[in-house]
Every structure is written in C-alpha cells, then in structure tokens.
Design a protein around this motif. Structure first.
Motif, mmCIF file in Angstrom:
data_model
loop_
_atom_site.group_PDB
_atom_site.id
_atom_site.type_symbol
_atom_site.label_atom_id
_atom_site.label_comp_id
_atom_site.label_asym_id
_atom_site.label_seq_id
_atom_site.Cartn_x
_atom_site.Cartn_y
_atom_site.Cartn_z
ATOM 1 N N ARG A 146 -23.973 -20.329 -112.503
ATOM 2 C CA ARG A 146 -24.416 -21.710 -112.264
ATOM 3 C C ARG A 146 -24.848 -22.406 -113.552
ATOM 4 N NH1 ARG A 146 -28.373 -20.454 -109.369
ATOM 5 N NH2 ARG A 146 -29.944 -20.619 -111.025
ATOM 6 N N ASP A 147 -25.617 -21.696 -114.384
ATOM 7 C CA ASP A 147 -26.252 -22.343 -115.534
ATOM 8 C C ASP A 147 -25.541 -22.101 -116.860
ATOM 9 O OD1 ASP A 147 -28.286 -23.172 -113.777
ATOM 10 O OD2 ASP A 147 -29.414 -21.306 -114.110
ATOM 11 N N PHE A 148 -24.692 -21.071 -116.929
ATOM 12 C CA PHE A 148 -24.124 -20.660 -118.205
ATOM 13 C C PHE A 148 -22.607 -20.811 -118.235
ATOM 14 C CE2 PHE A 148 -23.853 -16.677 -121.211
ATOM 15 C CZ PHE A 148 -23.280 -17.452 -122.182
ATOM 16 N N PHE A 149 -21.915 -20.197 -117.295
ATOM 17 C CA PHE A 149 -20.456 -20.149 -117.349
ATOM 18 C C PHE A 149 -19.797 -21.442 -116.876
ATOM 19 C CE2 PHE A 149 -20.953 -15.347 -116.254
ATOM 20 C CZ PHE A 149 -21.469 -15.102 -117.514
ATOM 21 N N LEU A 150 -20.106 -21.852 -115.640
ATOM 22 C CA LEU A 150 -19.455 -23.021 -115.052
ATOM 23 C C LEU A 150 -19.906 -24.290 -115.772
ATOM 24 C CD1 LEU A 150 -19.795 -22.035 -111.292
ATOM 25 C CD2 LEU A 150 -17.706 -21.957 -112.687
ATOM 26 N N ASN A 151 -18.987 -25.235 -115.921
ATOM 27 C CA ASN A 151 -19.311 -26.449 -116.668
ATOM 28 C C ASN A 151 -18.311 -27.537 -116.337
ATOM 29 O OD1 ASN A 151 -17.250 -26.819 -119.218
ATOM 30 N ND2 ASN A 151 -17.408 -24.680 -118.567
ATOM 31 N N ASN A 152 -18.631 -28.748 -116.796
ATOM 32 C CA ASN A 152 -17.766 -29.909 -116.581
ATOM 33 C C ASN A 152 -17.283 -30.527 -117.886
ATOM 34 O OD1 ASN A 152 -18.110 -29.926 -113.694
ATOM 35 N ND2 ASN A 152 -20.175 -30.749 -114.027
ATOM 36 N N ILE A 153 -17.456 -29.811 -119.014
ATOM 37 C CA ILE A 153 -17.166 -30.454 -120.300
ATOM 38 C C ILE A 153 -15.910 -29.923 -120.984
ATOM 39 C CG2 ILE A 153 -19.570 -31.108 -120.669
ATOM 40 C CD1 ILE A 153 -19.838 -28.828 -122.637
ATOM 41 N N VAL A 154 -15.479 -28.691 -120.667
ATOM 42 C CA VAL A 154 -14.273 -28.141 -121.294
ATOM 43 C C VAL A 154 -13.469 -27.379 -120.238
ATOM 44 C CG1 VAL A 154 -15.246 -27.942 -123.616
ATOM 45 C CG2 VAL A 154 -15.524 -26.055 -122.000
ATOM 46 N N ASN A 155 -12.254 -27.013 -120.602
ATOM 47 C CA ASN A 155 -11.435 -26.176 -119.733
ATOM 48 C C ASN A 155 -11.860 -24.718 -119.889
ATOM 49 O OD1 ASN A 155 -9.774 -28.297 -118.771
ATOM 50 N ND2 ASN A 155 -8.560 -28.217 -120.656
ATOM 51 N N SER A 156 -12.260 -24.100 -118.800
ATOM 52 C CA SER A 156 -12.713 -22.712 -118.835
ATOM 53 C C SER A 156 -11.876 -21.872 -117.877
ATOM 54 C CB SER A 156 -14.196 -22.619 -118.456
ATOM 55 O OG SER A 156 -14.995 -23.339 -119.378
ATOM 56 N N VAL A 157 -11.614 -20.639 -118.294
ATOM 57 C CA VAL A 157 -10.836 -19.711 -117.482
ATOM 58 C C VAL A 157 -11.542 -18.363 -117.458
ATOM 59 C CG1 VAL A 157 -8.671 -20.868 -118.065
ATOM 60 C CG2 VAL A 157 -9.406 -18.876 -119.398
ATOM 61 N N GLN A 158 -11.023 -17.484 -116.613
ATOM 62 C CA GLN A 158 -11.516 -16.116 -116.576
ATOM 63 C C GLN A 158 -10.318 -15.174 -116.672
ATOM 64 O OE1 GLN A 158 -13.519 -16.236 -112.817
ATOM 65 N NE2 GLN A 158 -11.644 -16.113 -111.622
ATOM 66 N N ILE A 159 -10.535 -14.035 -117.284
ATOM 67 C CA ILE A 159 -9.536 -12.973 -117.271
ATOM 68 C C ILE A 159 -10.096 -11.837 -116.448
ATOM 69 C CG2 ILE A 159 -8.155 -11.348 -118.606
ATOM 70 C CD1 ILE A 159 -8.392 -13.181 -120.982
ATOM 71 N N HIS A 160 -9.388 -11.456 -115.410
ATOM 72 C CA HIS A 160 -9.762 -10.306 -114.600
ATOM 73 C C HIS A 160 -9.011 -9.079 -115.118
ATOM 74 C CE1 HIS A 160 -11.135 -12.798 -110.874
ATOM 75 N NE2 HIS A 160 -12.122 -12.556 -111.714
ATOM 76 N N ALA A 182 -14.798 -17.395 -126.830
ATOM 77 C CA ALA A 182 -15.212 -16.283 -125.982
ATOM 78 C C ALA A 182 -16.667 -16.501 -125.572
ATOM 79 C CB ALA A 182 -15.052 -14.959 -126.727
ATOM 80 N N VAL A 183 -16.879 -16.831 -124.302
ATOM 81 C CA VAL A 183 -18.211 -17.186 -123.808
ATOM 82 C C VAL A 183 -19.013 -15.950 -123.427
ATOM 83 C CG1 VAL A 183 -19.464 -18.453 -122.014
ATOM 84 C CG2 VAL A 183 -17.372 -19.413 -123.001
ATOM 85 N N TYR A 184 -18.411 -15.041 -122.649
ATOM 86 C CA TYR A 184 -19.143 -13.874 -122.163
ATOM 87 C C TYR A 184 -18.145 -12.857 -121.623
ATOM 88 C CZ TYR A 184 -23.411 -11.560 -120.471
ATOM 89 O OH TYR A 184 -24.460 -10.688 -120.298
ATOM 90 N N PHE A 185 -18.584 -11.602 -121.629
ATOM 91 C CA PHE A 185 -17.778 -10.540 -121.042
ATOM 92 C C PHE A 185 -18.701 -9.572 -120.327
ATOM 93 C CE2 PHE A 185 -15.831 -6.255 -121.435
ATOM 94 C CZ PHE A 185 -14.749 -6.471 -120.607
ATOM 95 N N PHE A 186 -18.366 -9.236 -119.079
ATOM 96 C CA PHE A 186 -19.130 -8.229 -118.366
ATOM 97 C C PHE A 186 -18.167 -7.242 -117.714
ATOM 98 C CE2 PHE A 186 -18.759 -11.936 -115.554
ATOM 99 C CZ PHE A 186 -18.251 -11.385 -114.383
ATOM 100 N N PHE A 187 -18.668 -6.032 -117.474
ATOM 101 C CA PHE A 187 -17.786 -4.963 -116.999
ATOM 102 C C PHE A 187 -18.569 -3.963 -116.161
ATOM 103 C CE2 PHE A 187 -19.532 -3.758 -121.086
ATOM 104 C CZ PHE A 187 -19.931 -2.438 -120.898
ATOM 105 N N ASP A 188 -17.827 -3.099 -115.504
ATOM 106 C CA ASP A 188 -18.411 -2.045 -114.685
ATOM 107 C C ASP A 188 -19.058 -1.002 -115.598
ATOM 108 O OD1 ASP A 188 -19.017 0.080 -113.017
ATOM 109 O OD2 ASP A 188 -17.109 0.017 -111.931
ATOM 110 N N PRO A 189 -20.384 -0.814 -115.539
ATOM 111 C CA PRO A 189 -21.045 0.154 -116.418
ATOM 112 C C PRO A 189 -20.491 1.569 -116.283
ATOM 113 C CG PRO A 189 -22.662 -1.261 -115.355
ATOM 114 C CD PRO A 189 -21.348 -1.528 -114.683
#
Length: 250
Positions: A146-160, A182-189
C-alpha cells in the motif's frame, strides 16, 4: 568513463538542475530513526508527485533519488553518508564465479513479468519474508504494498519467480524506456540456499539487455548493512559520489 556515458550524465545533470529549480519548493525534510539500523538519525528529503513522464523519472534516478509509493526522496542525513546510490550498465556487467553459480543452480526457475498488483500469493510470501528478515517489527506485507510498492507516478511491474508453479520470489520494478529501477525483492526464506537475491540481479541484467535498457538502478549500497552491501560484488558498477557517477571495476 566513455565519452558517450559522460555526455549522458552531463546532460542529465543539466536537465535535472532546471527541473529542480522549478520543484524544489515541494520537498520537505522528514527526520526519523535510521531505517537500516545505523546509529544515526535519518533525514528523508522528499515530495509527493502526480504521474511523471519517463524522462522526468530518469532524471530523478540519475540524480540519486529513490521512490517510496508516490514520493521521491534522497537522503540528507546530517551525520552519515552511508547510503550511496548504485547502478549497473547491463551491457558492461561481467558475472563473477558466485553469480554464475547462482544462475546455474536456479535453472529450474521460471520468471514471468506482469503488472504490479499485490495479490494474495504475493502478500503471503512477502509476509513470510518480513517475519523472517525483520522479526519483532510492525512491518506488514499489506503496508509494504500500500505505502511502498504501489504507486500512481511511474510504470511498475513485478517478476514472479516460480519453481514447478510455486512462487519462490517476487521482484518489484519501475520501468522506463532506458532505465529500470529495482524497488524491492522478497523471497521464500526456505529457499535461501538458492542465493535468490543474487540471481534476481543477474536476471534483471539479462532482461535489460533483452529490452535494450541502458541503466539498472539498484537503490543504495550501504557497506555497513549486510542486506545492502552484496550489491558491491556486481562489477563493474557505478556509484554516485559527490553528484557524479564513478565507475568501480574491482
């Protein structure tokens, strides 16, 4: 630095100076405790924006700014200069032995690019990652989206990144014609043996080459923070030092 690269950065600096002169009054300084755990207060110099065109975002990135939701910011910390903007030029990158190994042991991964959404599957994986990486904090996957990833100012995508259909990692990106942020990356610990953070950057470099993108921004290099200093091992890279991008080859 090659002449063409120097010219690109000089042009960006000149254009950004003009842009900055028109918008600097929008920025405010926000003081908080260091989000990276360093023993200094942090000062975010930031402003909230409406949609930006591709070139404007490119200029902000080239000037060392980062995105957080609809805000763009740079660090103006009084007692610390640990946050150093870092970028790769994909055509120049040469993987080392460990980076080649990370790619090889993840040959079973399938990566797909889609519009950034934050579905239930992503939220579950992000929550698992945050609980493992930052135990005891109040961070939540919903808050990050809500506060970090999603936005209305640039084109954003995700790689699964998936193994036999199971989501093992998600990369959050902002994309433009000649840049990727590169905004953020998270993964299965439980998949930490895969070195997915390293694999993600190698994969991003390959995508940038495929897309004809010249600049891959990796956020901040913070040598004192283990989760942020691995970026230094990607060579050659460029660091923004005293407002100029310096090439580091070893």
């Amino acid at each position: 630095m090659k002449g063409s690269e120097f010219t690109y950065d000089e042009i960006c600096r000149a254009e950004f100076c003009l842009l900055q002169s028109r918008i600097e009054h929008l920025f405010v300084d926000i003081e908080i405790a260091c989000p990276y755990g360093l023993p200094h207060g942090a000062v975010f110099h930031q402003a909230t924006f409406a949609p930006l065109n591709d070139r404007a975002m490119e200029l902000f990135l080239a000037a060392g700014y980062r995105r957080n939701g609809n805000c763009l910011y740079s660090m103006h910390c009084r007692d610390c200069q640990a946050c150093i903007p870092i970028r790769l030029h994909p055509q120049e990158f040469q993987p080392n032995r460990n980076q080649k190994r990370a790619k090889k042991k993840n040959q079973d991964i399938e990566g797909t690019v889609s519009i950034l959404s934050g579905g239930a599957e992503d939220l579950e994986l992000c929550e698992l990652f945050l609980q493992k990486r930052y135990p005891g904090r109040t961070n939540s996957a919903g808050g990050y989206y809500r506060d970090f990833f999603l936005n209305n100012i640039v084109n954003s995508v995700q790689i699964h990144y998936r193994v036999k259909g199971r989501l093992v990692g998600t990369s959050i990106l902002d994309i433009g014609v000649n840049w990727v942020n590169a905004v953020y990356f998270f993964f299965d610990p439980q998949e930490s043996w895969r070195s997915l953070g390293t694999y993600n950057i190698v994969h991003l470099v390959e995508l940038c080459r495929k897309w004809g993108v010249g600049y891959l921004y990796l956020g901040y290099l913070i040598r004192e923070v283990s989760a942020m200093n691995y970026k230094e091992r990607f060579l050659p890279h460029y660091l923004l030092l005293e407002k100029k991008w310096r090439k580091i080859e070893k």
